[in-house]
Design a protein around this motif. Structure first.
Motif, PDB file in Angstrom:
ATOM      1  N   ALA A   1       0.828  -1.207   0.000  1.00 14.36           N
ATOM      2  CA  ALA A   1       0.000   0.000   0.000  1.00 14.36           C
ATOM      3  C   ALA A   1       0.863   1.258   0.000  1.00 14.36           C
ATOM      4  N   VAL A   2       1.900   1.272   0.823  1.00 15.91           N
ATOM      5  CA  VAL A   2       2.789   2.431   0.860  1.00 15.91           C
ATOM      6  C   VAL A   2       3.523   2.566  -0.475  1.00 15.91           C
ATOM      7  N   GLY A   3       3.970   1.436  -1.018  1.00  9.22           N
ATOM      8  CA  GLY A   3       4.663   1.470  -2.299  1.00  9.22           C
ATOM      9  C   GLY A   3       3.780   1.987  -3.420  1.00  9.22           C
ATOM     10  N   ALA A   4       2.520   1.543  -3.443  1.00  7.79           N
ATOM     11  CA  ALA A   4       1.594   1.979  -4.483  1.00  7.79           C
ATOM     12  C   ALA A   4       1.288   3.468  -4.363  1.00  7.79           C
ATOM     13  N   ALA A   5       1.126   3.934  -3.129  1.00  9.04           N
ATOM     14  CA  ALA A   5       0.841   5.358  -2.930  1.00  9.04           C
ATOM     15  C   ALA A   5       2.015   6.217  -3.399  1.00  9.04           C
ATOM     16  N   GLY A   6       3.221   5.788  -3.041  1.00  6.56           N
ATOM     17  CA  GLY A   6       4.391   6.562  -3.442  1.00  6.56           C
ATOM     18  C   GLY A   6       4.654   6.527  -4.927  1.00  6.56           C
ATOM     19  N   ALA A   7       4.222   5.442  -5.582  1.00 10.71           N
ATOM     20  CA  ALA A   7       4.454   5.307  -7.025  1.00 10.71           C
ATOM     21  C   ALA A   7       3.481   6.130  -7.858  1.00 10.71           C
ATOM     22  N   ASP A   8       2.398   6.582  -7.245  1.00  9.93           N
ATOM     23  CA  ASP A   8       1.405   7.375  -7.959  1.00  9.93           C
ATOM     24  C   ASP A   8       1.958   8.785  -8.191  1.00  9.93           C
ATOM     25  N   PRO A   9       2.117   9.200  -9.418  1.00 16.72           N
ATOM     26  CA  PRO A   9       2.695  10.526  -9.685  1.00 16.72           C
ATOM     27  C   PRO A   9       1.844  11.683  -9.167  1.00 16.72           C
TER      28      PRO A   9
ATOM     29  N   VAL B   1       0.577  11.749  -6.172  1.00 17.10           N
ATOM     30  CA  VAL B   1       0.773  11.828  -4.721  1.00 17.10           C
ATOM     31  C   VAL B   1       2.103  12.495  -4.409  1.00 17.10           C
ATOM     32  N   ARG B   2       2.061  13.456  -3.490  1.00 17.73           N
ATOM     33  CA  ARG B   2       3.281  14.157  -3.088  1.00 17.73           C
ATOM     34  C   ARG B   2       3.618  13.937  -1.621  1.00 17.73           C
ATOM     35  N   CYS B   3       2.706  13.336  -0.868  1.00 21.51           N
ATOM     36  CA  CYS B   3       2.971  13.046   0.539  1.00 21.51           C
ATOM     37  C   CYS B   3       2.062  11.905   0.977  1.00 21.51           C
ATOM     38  N   VAL B   4       2.600  11.008   1.800  1.00 21.51           N
ATOM     39  CA  VAL B   4       1.831   9.886   2.337  1.00 21.51           C
ATOM     40  C   VAL B   4       1.747  10.022   3.850  1.00 21.51           C
ATOM     41  N   VAL B   5       0.548   9.835   4.393  1.00 17.50           N
ATOM     42  CA  VAL B   5       0.347   9.794   5.839  1.00 17.50           C
ATOM     43  C   VAL B   5       0.103   8.346   6.224  1.00 17.50           C
ATOM     44  N   LEU B   6       0.886   7.855   7.168  1.00 17.91           N
ATOM     45  CA  LEU B   6       0.722   6.499   7.676  1.00 17.91           C
ATOM     46  C   LEU B   6       0.004   6.578   9.014  1.00 17.91           C
TER      47      LEU B   6
ATOM     48  N   ASP C   1      11.924   3.970   1.697  1.00 18.38           N
ATOM     49  CA  ASP C   1      12.205   4.158   0.271  1.00 18.38           C
ATOM     50  C   ASP C   1      11.055   4.792  -0.497  1.00 18.38           C
ATOM     51  N   CYS C   2       9.959   5.098   0.160  1.00 17.83           N
ATOM     52  CA  CYS C   2       8.841   5.740  -0.525  1.00 17.83           C
ATOM     53  C   CYS C   2       9.360   6.985  -1.248  1.00 17.83           C
ATOM     54  N   PRO C   3       9.068   7.151  -2.522  1.00 21.12           N
ATOM     55  CA  PRO C   3       9.635   8.266  -3.295  1.00 21.12           C
ATOM     56  C   PRO C   3       9.221   9.644  -2.803  1.00 21.12           C
ATOM     57  N   VAL C   4       8.154   9.701  -2.001  1.00 20.32           N
ATOM     58  CA  VAL C   4       7.704  10.984  -1.454  1.00 20.32           C
ATOM     59  C   VAL C   4       7.756  10.917   0.068  1.00 20.32           C
ATOM     60  N   PRO C   5       7.744  12.056   0.748  1.00 20.65           N
ATOM     61  CA  PRO C   5       7.796  12.052   2.210  1.00 20.65           C
ATOM     62  C   PRO C   5       6.632  11.287   2.836  1.00 20.65           C
ATOM     63  N   VAL C   6       6.931  10.602   3.938  1.00 23.81           N
ATOM     64  CA  VAL C   6       5.935   9.849   4.695  1.00 23.81           C
ATOM     65  C   VAL C   6       5.842  10.431   6.097  1.00 23.81           C
ATOM     66  N   ILE C   7       4.618  10.737   6.519  1.00 27.13           N
ATOM     67  CA  ILE C   7       4.346  11.244   7.867  1.00 27.13           C
ATOM     68  C   ILE C   7       3.677  10.133   8.662  1.00 27.13           C
ATOM     69  N   ALA C   8       4.231   9.782   9.812  1.00 31.73           N
ATOM     70  CA  ALA C   8       3.593   8.820  10.706  1.00 31.73           C
ATOM     71  C   ALA C   8       2.698   9.583  11.676  1.00 31.73           C
TER      72      ALA C   8
ATOM     73  N   GLU D   1      -2.427  18.629   7.988  1.00 33.79           N
ATOM     74  CA  GLU D   1      -1.924  20.000   7.843  1.00 33.79           C
ATOM     75  C   GLU D   1      -0.463  19.982   7.398  1.00 33.79           C
ATOM     76  N   LEU D   2       0.351  19.133   8.032  1.00 34.98           N
ATOM     77  CA  LEU D   2       1.749  19.029   7.641  1.00 34.98           C
ATOM     78  C   LEU D   2       1.872  18.436   6.238  1.00 34.98           C
ATOM     79  N   ALA D   3       1.061  17.401   5.948  1.00 34.93           N
ATOM     80  CA  ALA D   3       1.084  16.788   4.618  1.00 34.93           C
ATOM     81  C   ALA D   3       0.709  17.800   3.546  1.00 34.93           C
ATOM     82  N   ARG D   4      -0.253  18.643   3.846  1.00 30.29           N
ATOM     83  CA  ARG D   4      -0.697  19.656   2.887  1.00 30.29           C
ATOM     84  C   ARG D   4       0.431  20.648   2.587  1.00 30.29           C
ATOM     85  N   GLU D   5       1.163  21.023   3.630  1.00 30.46           N
ATOM     86  CA  GLU D   5       2.279  21.959   3.444  1.00 30.46           C
ATOM     87  C   GLU D   5       3.374  21.339   2.581  1.00 30.46           C
ATOM     88  N   ILE D   6       3.668  20.063   2.823  1.00 28.08           N
ATOM     89  CA  ILE D   6       4.680  19.372   2.024  1.00 28.08           C
ATOM     90  C   ILE D   6       4.199  19.190   0.587  1.00 28.08           C
TER      91      ILE D   6
END
Length: 267
Positions: free
Chosen positions: A36-44, A46-51, A92-99, A188-193
């Motif tokens: 799931a994380v890999g698929a989210a990061g691979a989507d062009p 998507v610029r930020c993933v929240v876990l 390794d997610c291509p975009v930033p990940v927020i836990a 909020e942090l994801a939106r800023e990133i």
């Protein structure tokens, strides 16, 4: 039990773990999380993933019951490889990940949070590695990304936990908020990133990973070798069995208390 992905707003994906009662993931759950994380990061788009996680806490690590009831070492090996896959997917997610951490973040939960790019936590969040009490080793690699070395060693050897407020003082937690405000704070942090240029964000993530002083993948796999050694020599099984018996006894006592309370409440 599931791992789900939602898109609450443009350019942001939220990957949510939901494995009642305590988000202790089975082997397949770790692989599902990695996918799931890999698929989210691979989507062009998507610029930020929240876990994030549903339920009582963020993550309680590996499902020890699955390991206890499985013959041989198949489940232990599966957990080793599954955790490594999930941790690597976050790192390794291509975009930033927020836990977005609430409640307990233990064992594998520390692996996930420690590999994330940022951590937002609720006031009730606690972080720790109870590995020595559970017959396993590992994730010191990731705890060392959250606290200084000597504190990491003390927490590791004692199986104690550290609060979100303490991690905030160390600079590893971005914000500590009331539990009801956790999702909003993470978004909020994801939106800023996500407001940054997507192509440049991906370059930045690769660049930052490239200058990391510790190879987290190799370091964690090295630790896992000692977990498997503990399993081969029998100490891992012995401690997991003792922990399981304690859990069962506690469950029985809680059930008896509930039944007694219900009897008192009956007219």
């Amino acid at each position: 039990m599931s791992v789900s992905t939602s898109r609450p707003e443009p350019a942001v994906a939220v990957v949510t773990m939901d494995f009642p009662p305590v988000n202790a993931l089975p082997v397949q759950g770790w692989y599902d999380l990695a996918a799931a994380v890999g698929a989210a990061g691979a989507d062009p788009a998507v610029r930020c993933v929240v876990l994030a996680a549903a339920g009582r806490g963020f993550n309680a690590g590996v499902d020890l019951k699955e390991i206890r009831r499985s013959p041989g070492h198949e489940a232990l090996l599966g957990a080793n490889h599954g955790c490594a896959a999930a941790f690597s997917a976050v790192y390794d997610c291509p975009v930033p990940v927020i836990a977005a951490v609430h409640g307990f973040c233990l064992g594998g939960g520390v692996g996930l949070a420690g590999n994330a790019d940022a951590v937002v936590a609720s006031e009730d969040a606690v972080f720790g590695l109870p590995e020595l009490d559970r017959g396993a080793l590992g994730a010191a690699t990731h705890l060392a990304r959250l606290v200084p070395q000597h504190l990491m060693r003390t927490l590791y050897f004692t199986s104690r936990t550290v609060t979100a407020h303490e991690l905030h003082r160390h600079g590893s937690v971005w914000r500590v908020v009331p539990r009801s405000a956790l999702r909003a704070a993470a978004l909020e942090l994801a939106r800023e990133i996500a407001a940054k240029d997507g192509a440049l964000l991906r370059l930045a993530k690769a660049a930052i990973n490239g200058i990391d002083p510790v190879d987290v993948r190799r370091s964690y796999r090295y630790e896992q070798g000692f977990t498997f050694e503990a399993g081969l020599c029998g100490v891992g099984d012995r401690l997991r069995e003792a922990f399981g018996q304690q859990e069962e006894q506690q469950h029985e006592e809680e059930q008896q208390e509930r039944e007694q309370q219900q009897e008192k409440e009956q007219p």
